[in-house]
Design a protein around this motif. Structure first.
Motif, PDB file in Angstrom:
ATOM      1  N   PHE A 115       4.367  12.286  -3.598  1.00 51.83           N
ATOM      2  CA  PHE A 115       5.087  11.751  -2.446  1.00 51.83           C
ATOM      3  C   PHE A 115       5.070  12.802  -1.341  1.00 51.83           C
ATOM      4  CE2 PHE A 115       6.624   8.593  -5.326  1.00 51.83           C
ATOM      5  CZ  PHE A 115       7.114   7.547  -4.553  1.00 51.83           C
ATOM      6  N   LEU A 116       4.957  12.351  -0.101  1.00 53.77           N
ATOM      7  CA  LEU A 116       4.976  13.234   1.057  1.00 53.77           C
ATOM      8  C   LEU A 116       6.322  13.098   1.767  1.00 53.77           C
ATOM      9  CD1 LEU A 116       1.416  12.506   2.511  1.00 53.77           C
ATOM     10  CD2 LEU A 116       2.090  14.312   0.912  1.00 53.77           C
ATOM     11  N   GLU A 117       6.868  14.224   2.191  1.00 53.34           N
ATOM     12  CA  GLU A 117       8.154  14.192   2.882  1.00 53.34           C
ATOM     13  C   GLU A 117       7.965  13.732   4.324  1.00 53.34           C
ATOM     14  OE1 GLU A 117      12.206  16.901   3.259  1.00 53.34           O
ATOM     15  OE2 GLU A 117      10.303  17.846   2.664  1.00 53.34           O
ATOM     16  N   THR A 118       8.845  12.855   4.779  1.00 56.10           N
ATOM     17  CA  THR A 118       8.820  12.357   6.152  1.00 56.10           C
ATOM     18  C   THR A 118      10.176  12.613   6.804  1.00 56.10           C
ATOM     19  OG1 THR A 118       9.626  10.134   5.601  1.00 56.10           O
ATOM     20  CG2 THR A 118       7.248  10.518   5.406  1.00 56.10           C
ATOM     21  N   GLU A 119      10.303  12.222   8.059  1.00 53.13           N
ATOM     22  CA  GLU A 119      11.575  12.422   8.758  1.00 53.13           C
ATOM     23  C   GLU A 119      12.702  11.632   8.109  1.00 53.13           C
ATOM     24  OE1 GLU A 119      11.254  11.522  12.862  1.00 53.13           O
ATOM     25  OE2 GLU A 119       9.781  13.100  13.292  1.00 53.13           O
ATOM     26  N   ASN A 120      12.361  10.484   7.537  1.00 51.09           N
ATOM     27  CA  ASN A 120      13.392   9.591   7.001  1.00 51.09           C
ATOM     28  C   ASN A 120      13.343   9.434   5.485  1.00 51.09           C
ATOM     29  OD1 ASN A 120      14.330   8.911   9.661  1.00 51.09           O
ATOM     30  ND2 ASN A 120      12.483   7.658   9.879  1.00 51.09           N
ATOM     31  N   GLY A 121      12.689  10.362   4.797  1.00 50.53           N
ATOM     32  CA  GLY A 121      12.645  10.251   3.342  1.00 50.53           C
ATOM     33  C   GLY A 121      11.328  10.724   2.760  1.00 50.53           C
ATOM     34  N   TRP A 122      10.771   9.902   1.857  1.00 46.37           N
ATOM     35  CA  TRP A 122       9.546  10.254   1.149  1.00 46.37           C
ATOM     36  C   TRP A 122       8.595   9.060   1.149  1.00 46.37           C
ATOM     37  CZ3 TRP A 122       8.956  15.198  -0.854  1.00 46.37           C
ATOM     38  CH2 TRP A 122      10.113  15.986  -0.847  1.00 46.37           C
ATOM     39  N   LEU A 123       7.286   9.349   1.200  1.00 44.65           N
ATOM     40  CA  LEU A 123       6.276   8.298   1.306  1.00 44.65           C
ATOM     41  C   LEU A 123       5.145   8.551   0.323  1.00 44.65           C
ATOM     42  CD1 LEU A 123       5.368   5.799   3.088  1.00 44.65           C
ATOM     43  CD2 LEU A 123       3.984   7.464   4.370  1.00 44.65           C
ATOM     44  N   GLN A 173       0.801  -1.225   0.000  1.00 46.71           N
ATOM     45  CA  GLN A 173       0.000   0.000   0.000  1.00 46.71           C
ATOM     46  C   GLN A 173       0.835   1.277   0.000  1.00 46.71           C
ATOM     47  OE1 GLN A 173      -0.552  -2.489   2.270  1.00 46.71           O
ATOM     48  NE2 GLN A 173      -2.583  -3.287   1.775  1.00 46.71           N
ATOM     49  N   PHE A 174       2.125   1.162   0.313  1.00 47.96           N
ATOM     50  CA  PHE A 174       2.977   2.345   0.374  1.00 47.96           C
ATOM     51  C   PHE A 174       4.296   2.091  -0.352  1.00 47.96           C
ATOM     52  CE2 PHE A 174       0.225   2.705   4.052  1.00 47.96           C
ATOM     53  CZ  PHE A 174      -0.121   4.052   4.064  1.00 47.96           C
ATOM     54  N   THR A 175       4.821   3.169  -0.928  1.00 46.31           N
ATOM     55  CA  THR A 175       6.174   3.150  -1.483  1.00 46.31           C
ATOM     56  C   THR A 175       6.986   4.182  -0.712  1.00 46.31           C
ATOM     57  OG1 THR A 175       5.420   2.504  -3.692  1.00 46.31           O
ATOM     58  CG2 THR A 175       7.582   3.566  -3.533  1.00 46.31           C
ATOM     59  N   ARG A 176       8.151   3.766  -0.250  1.00 52.99           N
ATOM     60  CA  ARG A 176       8.979   4.651   0.566  1.00 52.99           C
ATOM     61  C   ARG A 176      10.351   4.838  -0.094  1.00 52.99           C
ATOM     62  NH1 ARG A 176       8.726   6.185   5.897  1.00 52.99           N
ATOM     63  NH2 ARG A 176       7.045   4.703   6.347  1.00 52.99           N
ATOM     64  N   ILE A 177      10.808   6.077  -0.134  1.00 52.09           N
ATOM     65  CA  ILE A 177      12.143   6.413  -0.625  1.00 52.09           C
ATOM     66  C   ILE A 177      12.985   6.811   0.584  1.00 52.09           C
ATOM     67  CG2 ILE A 177      13.506   7.855  -2.173  1.00 52.09           C
ATOM     68  CD1 ILE A 177      11.476   6.154  -3.652  1.00 52.09           C
ATOM     69  N   THR A 178      14.074   6.089   0.825  1.00 52.10           N
ATOM     70  CA  THR A 178      14.889   6.348   2.018  1.00 52.10           C
ATOM     71  C   THR A 178      16.260   6.937   1.695  1.00 52.10           C
ATOM     72  OG1 THR A 178      15.679   4.056   1.972  1.00 52.10           O
ATOM     73  CG2 THR A 178      13.754   4.528   3.342  1.00 52.10           C
ATOM     74  N   GLU A 179      16.560   7.117   0.415  1.00 53.18           N
ATOM     75  CA  GLU A 179      17.838   7.715   0.035  1.00 53.18           C
ATOM     76  C   GLU A 179      17.955   9.109   0.657  1.00 53.18           C
ATOM     77  OE1 GLU A 179      21.357   8.625  -1.131  1.00 53.18           O
ATOM     78  OE2 GLU A 179      20.579   6.648  -1.707  1.00 53.18           O
ATOM     79  N   ALA A 180      19.051   9.344   1.365  1.00 52.29           N
ATOM     80  CA  ALA A 180      19.206  10.602   2.102  1.00 52.29           C
ATOM     81  C   ALA A 180      19.552  11.778   1.199  1.00 52.29           C
ATOM     82  CB  ALA A 180      20.276  10.439   3.177  1.00 52.29           C
ATOM     83  N   TYR A 181      20.283  11.515   0.131  1.00 54.96           N
ATOM     84  CA  TYR A 181      20.756  12.611  -0.717  1.00 54.96           C
ATOM     85  C   TYR A 181      20.165  12.475  -2.120  1.00 54.96           C
ATOM     86  CZ  TYR A 181      24.031  12.940   3.151  1.00 54.96           C
ATOM     87  OH  TYR A 181      24.574  13.045   4.405  1.00 54.96           O
ATOM     88  N   LEU A 182      19.197  13.319  -2.402  1.00 51.71           N
ATOM     89  CA  LEU A 182      18.523  13.293  -3.700  1.00 51.71           C
ATOM     90  C   LEU A 182      18.775  14.601  -4.436  1.00 51.71           C
ATOM     91  CD1 LEU A 182      15.046  11.821  -2.648  1.00 51.71           C
ATOM     92  CD2 LEU A 182      16.923  10.595  -3.759  1.00 51.71           C
ATOM     93  N   GLU A 183      18.933  14.500  -5.745  1.00 52.16           N
ATOM     94  CA  GLU A 183      19.094  15.703  -6.556  1.00 52.16           C
ATOM     95  C   GLU A 183      17.774  16.462  -6.618  1.00 52.16           C
ATOM     96  OE1 GLU A 183      20.634  14.679 -10.357  1.00 52.16           O
ATOM     97  OE2 GLU A 183      22.527  13.878  -9.565  1.00 52.16           O
TER      98      GLU A 183
END
Length: 290
Positions: free
Chosen positions: A40-48, A18-28
Motif C-alpha cells: 500500500f502507498l501512503e496518500t494525503e487521505n490514507g493508503w492506496l 482496480q484500487f483499494t483505499r484505506i481512509t481510516e485516519a487512526y491506524l495502529e
C-alpha cells in the motif's frame, strides 16, 4: 490481519475494482506495517493499493497502468514509475523484479515475465487442508479454521526429483487422485490453484519443522514421514502464499495438450511462460481480463 487485507484485495479484484483505499485516519502501528508489507502507498487521505485482475504481457500491462494513472486522481500518479519499468523490454528478464511487481499488482500476472512456474502435484487431503476450500467443504469436517485464516503456508516434499524448483516463482497446484477422491464429485487430476513461491529451503526434518511449524497443518510425524522416517535425510520445504483458487480446474488431458507433452506430474514440472498464460487464463476465466 494480513489475511483480512488479502481477502479485501481479492474481493476488490473479483469485482473489477482496480484500487483499494484505506481512509481510516487512526491506524495502529502493526496495521500500518501490514499495509506496507502488502505494498500500500501512503496518500494525503490514507493508503492506496493497485490490485489488477489482469493477465497481460509487460507492454500491455504498462499501457493499462498508464491509462489508470491518467484518471482524475493524483494519488494514482504514484504508480507511473511502474509504467516505465514494464515498458523496458530488459525488465522481463529480471526474475526478482518481475516477481516483485506481480506482488505489488496482485493478482495481476505478467505473462511474458521470466518468472519460473512449476506444476506441483499434491494429494487431495493436503490440498483441502492447505488451500482448497471447495475440496475441504466436500469432507465431513472441512478445513481447519486457523489454517483458513493464513495466507502464508508451507508444503513439504522429498528433495529430489525437484524439477529445478526455485524461488521466487509460481506454483500451479495439480491435485492428484487418490482412493478417497475416487467417489468425489469434485474434479481431481487437475490444476486447481495458483500460488506464489516465496522461499525454498532444504534441511533435515527437525530443523525445518522448527522453522516453519506455524505455517501449516503439519505435525512433526508428517514431516518425518516425508523424510521416510530418517532424521538425517534432507527434505524440501516450499513456503508459498496468496493462493488463488481457479474457477475452472484444468484436467490432465487438457494440460498435456497445452504443454505438448504426455506428462503425468509425479514431481514438479517446469512450464513455459506461454503455457502458464494459457492455463491461468482458462482457470480464472470468470475473473481476469486478458
Amino acid at each position: 490481519l494480513r489475511h483480512c487485507i488479502f481477502q479485501c484485495l481479492s474481493t476488490a479484484a473479483k469485482e473489477k475494482r482496480q484500487f483499494t483505499r484505506i481512509t481510516e485516519a487512526y491506524l495502529e502501528s502493526n496495521t500500518i506495517i501490514a499495509l506496507q508489507e502488502d505494498r500500500f502507498l501512503e496518500t494525503e487521505n490514507g493508503w492506496l493499493k493497485m490490485n489488477l485482475a489482469i493477465s497481460k504481457n509487460s507492454v500491455d500491462t504498462s499501457s493499462y497502468i498508464s491509462e489508470l494513472c491518467q484518471q482524475k486522481n493524483k494519488d494514482y500518479e504514484q504508480y507511473y514509475p511502474l509504467v516505465k519499468v514494464l515498458s523496458d523490454r530488459n525488465s522481463i528478464n529480471n526474475t526478482r523484479l518481475m516477481a516483485d511487481l506481480e506482488k505489488t499488482l496482485y493478482p495481476a500476472k505478467i505473462t511474458d515475465a521470466t518468472i519460473p512456474t512449476f506444476v506441483i502435484p499434491i494429494k487431495p487431503w493436503w490440498a483441502q487442508n492447505l488451500f482448497d476450500k471447495e475440496l475441504a467443504e466436500a469432507t465431513l469436517f472441512g478445513a481447519k479454521e486457523e489454517l483458513a485464516l493464513r495466507r502464508e503456508l508451507v508444503y513439504y516434499r522429498s528433495r529430489k526429483p525437484s524439477g529445478g524448483l526455485e524461488a521466487p516463482g509460481r506454483i500451479l497446484w495439480y491435485v492428484s487422485k487418490d482412493n478417497d477422491s475416487e467417489n468425489s464429485s469434485y474434479i481431481v487430476s487437475a490444476i486447481r490453484a495458483c500460488s506464489r513461491i516465496d522461499e525454498i529451503v532444504i534441511g533435515k526434518p527437525k530443523e525445518l519443522y522448527k522453522r516453519f511449524r506455524r505455517l501449516g497443518i503439519y505435525e512433526f510425524k508428517n514431516v518425518l514421514q516425508t523424510a521416510k522416517n530418517d532424521l538425517e535425510r534432507e527434505i524440501m520445504a516450499i513456503k508459498f502464499s496468496d493462493t488463488e483458487l481457479f474457477s475452472k480446474p484444468i484436467e490432465l488431458i487438457e494440460i498435456q495438450q497445452i504443454v505438448e507433452q504426455k506428462v503425468s506430474f509425479q514431481w514438479p514440472y517446469r512450464i513455459t511462460p506461454n503455457a502458464f498464460s494459457i492455463i491461468y487464463n482458462i482457470g480464472t476465466s470468470n475473473l481476469t481480463e486478458k
